[in-house]
Design an enzyme around this catalytic site. Structure first.
Site, mmCIF file in Angstrom:
data_model
loop_
_atom_site.group_PDB
_atom_site.id
_atom_site.type_symbol
_atom_site.label_atom_id
_atom_site.label_comp_id
_atom_site.label_asym_id
_atom_site.label_seq_id
_atom_site.Cartn_x
_atom_site.Cartn_y
_atom_site.Cartn_z
ATOM 1 N N TYR A 1 0.814 -1.214 0.000
ATOM 2 C CA TYR A 1 0.000 0.000 0.000
ATOM 3 C C TYR A 1 0.852 1.269 0.000
ATOM 4 O O TYR A 1 0.736 2.115 0.883
ATOM 5 C CB TYR A 1 -0.952 0.007 1.197
ATOM 6 N N ASP B 1 -13.354 -16.251 8.823
ATOM 7 C CA ASP B 1 -11.983 -15.898 8.467
ATOM 8 C C ASP B 1 -11.216 -15.663 9.770
ATOM 9 O O ASP B 1 -11.343 -14.611 10.388
ATOM 10 C CB ASP B 1 -11.986 -14.642 7.582
ATOM 11 N N LYS C 1 -1.680 -16.196 8.601
ATOM 12 C CA LYS C 1 -0.831 -15.358 9.463
ATOM 13 C C LYS C 1 -0.020 -16.161 10.497
ATOM 14 O O LYS C 1 1.073 -16.601 10.195
ATOM 15 C CB LYS C 1 -1.664 -14.270 10.120
HETATM 16 C C1 LIG Z 1 -4.211 -10.570 6.719
HETATM 17 C C2 LIG Z 1 -5.563 -11.081 6.523
HETATM 18 C C3 LIG Z 1 -5.944 -11.717 5.319
HETATM 19 C C4 LIG Z 1 -5.028 -11.833 4.137
HETATM 20 O O1 LIG Z 1 -3.912 -12.629 4.392
HETATM 21 P P1 LIG Z 1 -2.616 -12.489 3.438
HETATM 22 O O2 LIG Z 1 -1.691 -13.555 3.949
HETATM 23 O O3 LIG Z 1 -2.092 -11.112 3.620
HETATM 24 O O4 LIG Z 1 -3.051 -12.754 2.055
HETATM 25 C C5 LIG Z 1 -7.234 -12.193 5.234
HETATM 26 N N1 LIG Z 1 -8.105 -12.074 6.255
HETATM 27 C C6 LIG Z 1 -7.770 -11.499 7.420
HETATM 28 C C7 LIG Z 1 -8.771 -11.430 8.527
HETATM 29 C C8 LIG Z 1 -6.499 -10.960 7.593
HETATM 30 O O5 LIG Z 1 -6.184 -10.346 8.740
#
Ligand SMILES: *Cc1c(COP(=O)(O)O)cnc(C)c1O
Length: 432
Positions: free
Chosen positions: A20, A253, A282
Site C-alpha cells: 500500500y 476468516d 498469518k
Molecule cells: C491478513 C488477513 C488476510 C489476508 O492474508 P494475506 O496472507 O495477507 O493474504 C485475510 N483475512 C484477514 C482477517 C487478515 O487479517
C-alpha cells in the site's frame, strides 16, 4: 546513476514496491539486518521491539529455535515436492495437529500459500458446494461492513467497500451483499432484539437474496484491519441458525484471530457454534514462512465430491510445502505445550492497566484490549510515517492504521518490554 551506485535503501526506494505505497512517494523505511525474539536489528545496529509481531504472525518471537530447527532439518531432507499424486509426513502430521486444535466438525484440510488465497479457496468451496446441491444461482456472498479478507479479487470483493476502495475497481469486482457490522460489542450485554442486535438486518439481506448467496463470510469476534473492533459472539450463534435455515454456508476468516491471539485458541471458541469453513493463515507458521489453510466439514467436502465435476478446482504449485508444514507443526506444538492462555491473559491484564490512562487524552475515542491485542482508538487518522519516525527513539516499531494506534505483541514479550510498547503507544496517542 546506475543501480550499482545506489545505497541499499536508495535501491529499495527506487525499485521495490512496498505494501500500500505510492512508488513516487515511498514512506520512511528501515533496513532490517537481523531479528531475534521480540527485536529487530536495523542497519545502524539500533534495536527496536517488533510490537506488530510482523503483521500479527510472529507470536513466539522472531527466529524461534524450535521452528527454525524444524525448518533446517526439513531443508536437508525434502524442501519441496509437488502435492499432486504425492504426499509426505509434514503435511500429514500437521493435519493431525490441526484436527486436534480446531473445531471438531472441521475435518477436511486444504493447504495453500497465503491468507488471501485461503479466502479464495473458501469462497470457491462454497460456490462449488452450492452448485453440487443444485443451486446454480448461488455464487454471491454476504458479509458485514468493516471486514478485511485479503487483496486478491474475490477476497477484496468482501472487504469493506469504503476502506477497500471498491469504487476504484468498480465493474471489475463481483457484486456482494453488505450489512452493518455487528452493533453489539464484546463487552456489552447482548440485546435479544433483532432490530438492535443486527440480526434483523442480516435476516432481511439474506432472505432477499437467498437464491444468489452461497455463503456468509466474516471475521469472528474481532474485525482486524477494518478497525480493530470486538463484537459479541452471540451474533455468530444466531447467524449460524439463520444460515442453516436458508441453506447458506457460514465462513469464518480466522486468519488474524487464530492461534491464541484473542486469549482463546480460535475466536470461534467464543461461540457455541462452528462454521462450515474456516480460513487460517498469518500465525500458522508463527511468522517464519508464508502459509495458510482452509478447513471445512464433511458435509461440504463430500457435497463437493458428489457434484459435477466432483473434483475441487484449486491446486497451488507450492501446496503443502513441507518447510511450511514443519514450521507450522513446531509452532502449534509450542502453542499447546506451553500455558499460552495464561501468557496471553497476563499480557492482556498488563495492557489493560497501562493503556487505560490514554482514555483521558484529548483525541482518544476508545481504549480496548482483547487477549494480546491492545488498541488506542483516536478520533482522527494517525500517520504511520510519523510513528515510524519515532520508532528509534522509543525503541518500539509501531505501525498505526486508520484511527488506531495498536499493538499485537509477540507472546514472549516480557513485562518490561511490554511497558516499553505501551509507553510508545501512549506517546503516539499524545503526539500524533
Ligand atoms: C491478513 C488477513 C488476510 C489476508 O492474508 P494475506 O496472507 O495477507 O493474504 C485475510 N483475512 C484477514 C482477517 C487478515 O487479517
Amino acid at each position: 546513476m546506475s543501480a550499482d551506485d545506489l545505497t541499499q535503501l536508495e535501491f529499495d526506494q527506487q525499485h521495490l514496491w512496498h505494501p500500500y505505497t505510492n512508488v513516487t512517494q515511498p514512506g520512511p523505511t528501515f533496513v532490517v539486518k537481523e531479528s531475534q525474539g521480540v527485536h529487530l536489528t536495523l542497519d545502524d545496529g539500533c534495536q527496536v521491539i517488533d510490537a506488530m509481531s510482523s503483521w500479527w504472525c510472529m507470536m513466539h518471537g522472531h527466529r524461534n529455535p524450535r521452528v527454525t530447527q524444524a525448518m533446517h532439518d526439513q531443508l536437508d531432507r525434502l524442501p519441496h515436492v509437488m502435492f499432486g499424486g504425492l504426499t509426505h509426513d509434514p503435511a500429514i502430521n500437521l493435519g493431525r495437529k490441526l484436527l486436534e486444535i480446531t473445531p471438531d466438525s472441521l475435518t477436511r484440510i486444504f493447504y495453500c500459500d497465503s491468507g488471501s488465497v485461503s479466502v479464495e479457496v473458501a469462497m470457491k468451496m462454497a460456490v462449488q458446494y452450492q452448485h453440487a446441491m443444485g443451486f446454480e444461482g448461488r455464487s454471491q456472498f454476504a458479509t458485514v461492513r468493516s471486514g478485511y479478507h485479503g487483496d486478491t479479487w474475490k477476497a477484496m470483493s468482501v472487504c469493506d467497500p469504503d476502506t477497500g476502495m471498491h469504487h476504484l475497481f468498480q465493474g471489475a469486482l463481483s457484486v456482494q451483499h453488505f450489512v452493518s457490522r455487528p452493533p453489539i460489542r464484546l463487552t456489552e450485554e447482548w440485546i435479544d432484539d433483532p432490530a438492535r442486535n443486527g440480526l434483523g438486518d442480516l435476516r432481511a439481506l439474506l432472505e432477499a437474496n437467498t437464491e444468489q448467496i452461497a455463503g456468509f463470510i466474516l471475521e469472528p469476534v474481532v474485525q482486524g484491519t477494518g478497525g480493530m473492533y470486538f463484537y459479541h459472539p452471540e451474533y455468530l450463534n444466531q447467524a449460524r441458525a439463520l444460515c442453516d435455515e436458508l441453506g447458506i454456508l457460514l465462513i469464518f476468516d480466522e486468519i488474524a484471530t487464530g492461534f491464541g491471539r484473542t486469549g482463546k485458541m480460535f475466536a470461534t471458541d467464543f461461540c457455541s457454534v462452528e462454521p462450515d469453513i474456516i480460513c487460517l493463515g498469518k500465525g500458522l507458521t508463527a511468522g517464519h514462512i508464508s502459509f495458510a489453510c482452509t478447513m471445512t466439514n464433511d458435509r461440504v467436502a463430500t457435497g463437493i465430491g458428489g457434484g459435477n465435476p466432483g473434483i475441487f478446482m484449486h491446486g497451488p504449485t507450492y501446496m503443502a510445502n513441507p518447510l511450511a508444514c514443519v514450521a507450522a507443526l513446531a509452532s502449534l506444538e509450542l502453542l499447546t505445550e506451553q500455558d499460552t492462555y495464561a501468557t496471553v491473559a497476563a499480557i492482556a491484564a498488563q495492557m489493560r492497566s497501562q493503556l487505560e490512562p490514554a482514555r483521558a487524552l484529548p483525541n482518544v475515542a476508545d481504549v480496548r484490549v482483547l487477549g494480546a491485542i491492545g488498541v488506542i482508538e483516536m478520533t482522527h487518522r494517525v500517520s504511520a510515517d510519523q510513528a515510524h519516525g519515532l520508532a528509534r527513539e522509543m525503541g518500539v516499531f509501531l505501525r498505526p492504521f486508520g484511527n488506531n494506534v495498536y499493538t499485537m505483541p509477540p507472546f514472549i514479550t516480557t513485562p518490561d518490554q511490554l511497558t516499553q510498547i505501551t509507553d510508545g503507544m501512549l506517546r503516539l496517542a499524545r503526539e500524533l
